[in-house]
Enzyme design. Sequence first.
Site, PDB file in Angstrom:
ATOM      1  N   ASP A 145      -5.269   6.473   1.350  1.00 13.19           N
ATOM      2  CA  ASP A 145      -5.616   5.090   1.065  1.00 13.19           C
ATOM      3  C   ASP A 145      -7.100   4.927   1.409  1.00 13.19           C
ATOM      4  O   ASP A 145      -7.555   5.321   2.486  1.00 13.19           O
ATOM      5  CB  ASP A 145      -4.767   4.147   1.924  1.00 13.19           C
ATOM      6  CG  ASP A 145      -4.893   2.700   1.486  1.00 13.19           C
ATOM      7  OD1 ASP A 145      -6.011   2.163   1.502  1.00 13.19           O
ATOM      8  OD2 ASP A 145      -3.863   2.092   1.141  1.00 13.19           O
ATOM      9  N   HIS A 177       0.802  -1.226   0.000  1.00 14.29           N
ATOM     10  CA  HIS A 177       0.000   0.000   0.000  1.00 14.29           C
ATOM     11  C   HIS A 177       0.838   1.281   0.000  1.00 14.29           C
ATOM     12  O   HIS A 177       0.602   2.173  -0.826  1.00 14.29           O
ATOM     13  CB  HIS A 177      -0.980  -0.013   1.178  1.00 14.29           C
ATOM     14  CG  HIS A 177      -2.139  -0.929   0.979  1.00 14.29           C
ATOM     15  ND1 HIS A 177      -3.436  -0.492   0.872  1.00 14.29           N
ATOM     16  CD2 HIS A 177      -2.198  -2.283   0.862  1.00 14.29           C
ATOM     17  CE1 HIS A 177      -4.243  -1.519   0.693  1.00 14.29           C
ATOM     18  NE2 HIS A 177      -3.515  -2.620   0.692  1.00 14.29           N
TER      19      HIS A 177
END
Length: 467
Positions: free
Chosen positions: A120, A24
Amino acid sequence: MEDTTTGPPPERHVAVFAFPFASHPPLLLTLVRRLASAAPTVVFSFFSTAKSNRSLFSDFSCHNIRPYDVSDGIPEGYVFQGKLQEDINLFLAVAEEELRKGVKVAEADIGVNVGCLVVDAFFWFSGDMAEEMKIPWVAFWTAGACSLSAHFYTDVIRSKSSQLLEGSSGVPDEDEIVDFVPGISAIRLSDLPSGVLFGNLESPFSTMLHKMGRTIAKATAVPINSFQELDPDLTKNLSSELNNFLNIGPFNLITSKQNPPPSKVDEFSCISWLEAQEPRSVAYISFGTVCRPPPHELVAIAEALEETKILFLWSINNDSKKHFPEGFLERTTADGSGKVVPWAPQVQVLEHVAVGVFVTHGGWNSVLESVGAGIPMICRPFFGDQQLNTWMIEKVWGIGVRIEGGSFTKRGTRCALERVLSLDGSPKRIKERVEALKELAHKAVEPNGSSNQNFKTLVDVVTRATL
């Protein structure tokens, strides 16, 4: 090191929240680097844990990207108990408070209030923060449209699945194939990501994804690491439900074309070994840095490789080699049929003409890298979105196969390898389809391609003065 020169004084401040696990953070930083290049007068404060930031910024700096550390939530002296997602749960317990505090620190440090949040998508609560601050909220989804859709429609999936149970008892049949996920013509219930219908639905991770699915429609923009030609039906549906749903990938192709990263030395001579092999003759095997097949499956793969005499390049951590059959490494090295390494330059390997199939866990980055290189896949999914990615690979896109029974056996591995590496029948159609998708992926990232045009829209959202 990259450019460290002092740029012009910032006209705008964008806060970036990274989910500090797996792939990520680097994916989000890749996006931020593109935004920072496109908007040099915007400063980006990048929030992640100290460990994550050290990894990301050890050999990289940019005048308008500034890293800020937030707590990982691990108490001093804490002893890990080996629980599932233990580190993630500890971080999630403190994430919102830490990020709120971090924004105030960065605003004081930079001298400009935050005018946009780029986060995110896992951080569903950042939508509330953006609303309070009256600024745009950009929720970046690091994976594909299929998994985003599964989480966006979780309540629909649960409701429809409950209707299947009316008049019966128990839980939904995992092998049931349904057509009620918008944008996906058919899906097997067991291939939905864990936490949607099966697994621990009350875990912090499952709860986070459920809340994300419920709130993401409020986001100002939802960029994803994919290209719209891969999933036209899903793109059409999600574009009707979400604001500025933007396919802006594949990142691996954009990085190689527009901003090549420093090349990592091929320290284990993978490419030179491939140079000595015939075109499309090699099976490349890698399950990423997290997934590890159990010992008996490693044995099955090894035995199938020896039995078929198929050439292979296998990237696997050194600790797992102890599970190989006795003499396997010595025999395959001696006859030149195989090469086992602890790390391989995956994109370069997949792009090499000698590689004919990728044996993979079906993680999204690996899927995109395989598509970008035009290489068919044999998938053995483990968790997360890997089951759903595998369904799409086999049943929707037709560019690979799932290993028979979902795990490696000698027979199943042999059949899959021989089938995909064959040049006749269905394997030929698989190769043709993955080549067609490769062409579409490369076109998407060209100057006038769909992903590049979508990125321009994203830059406008991030840099505009008002909502």
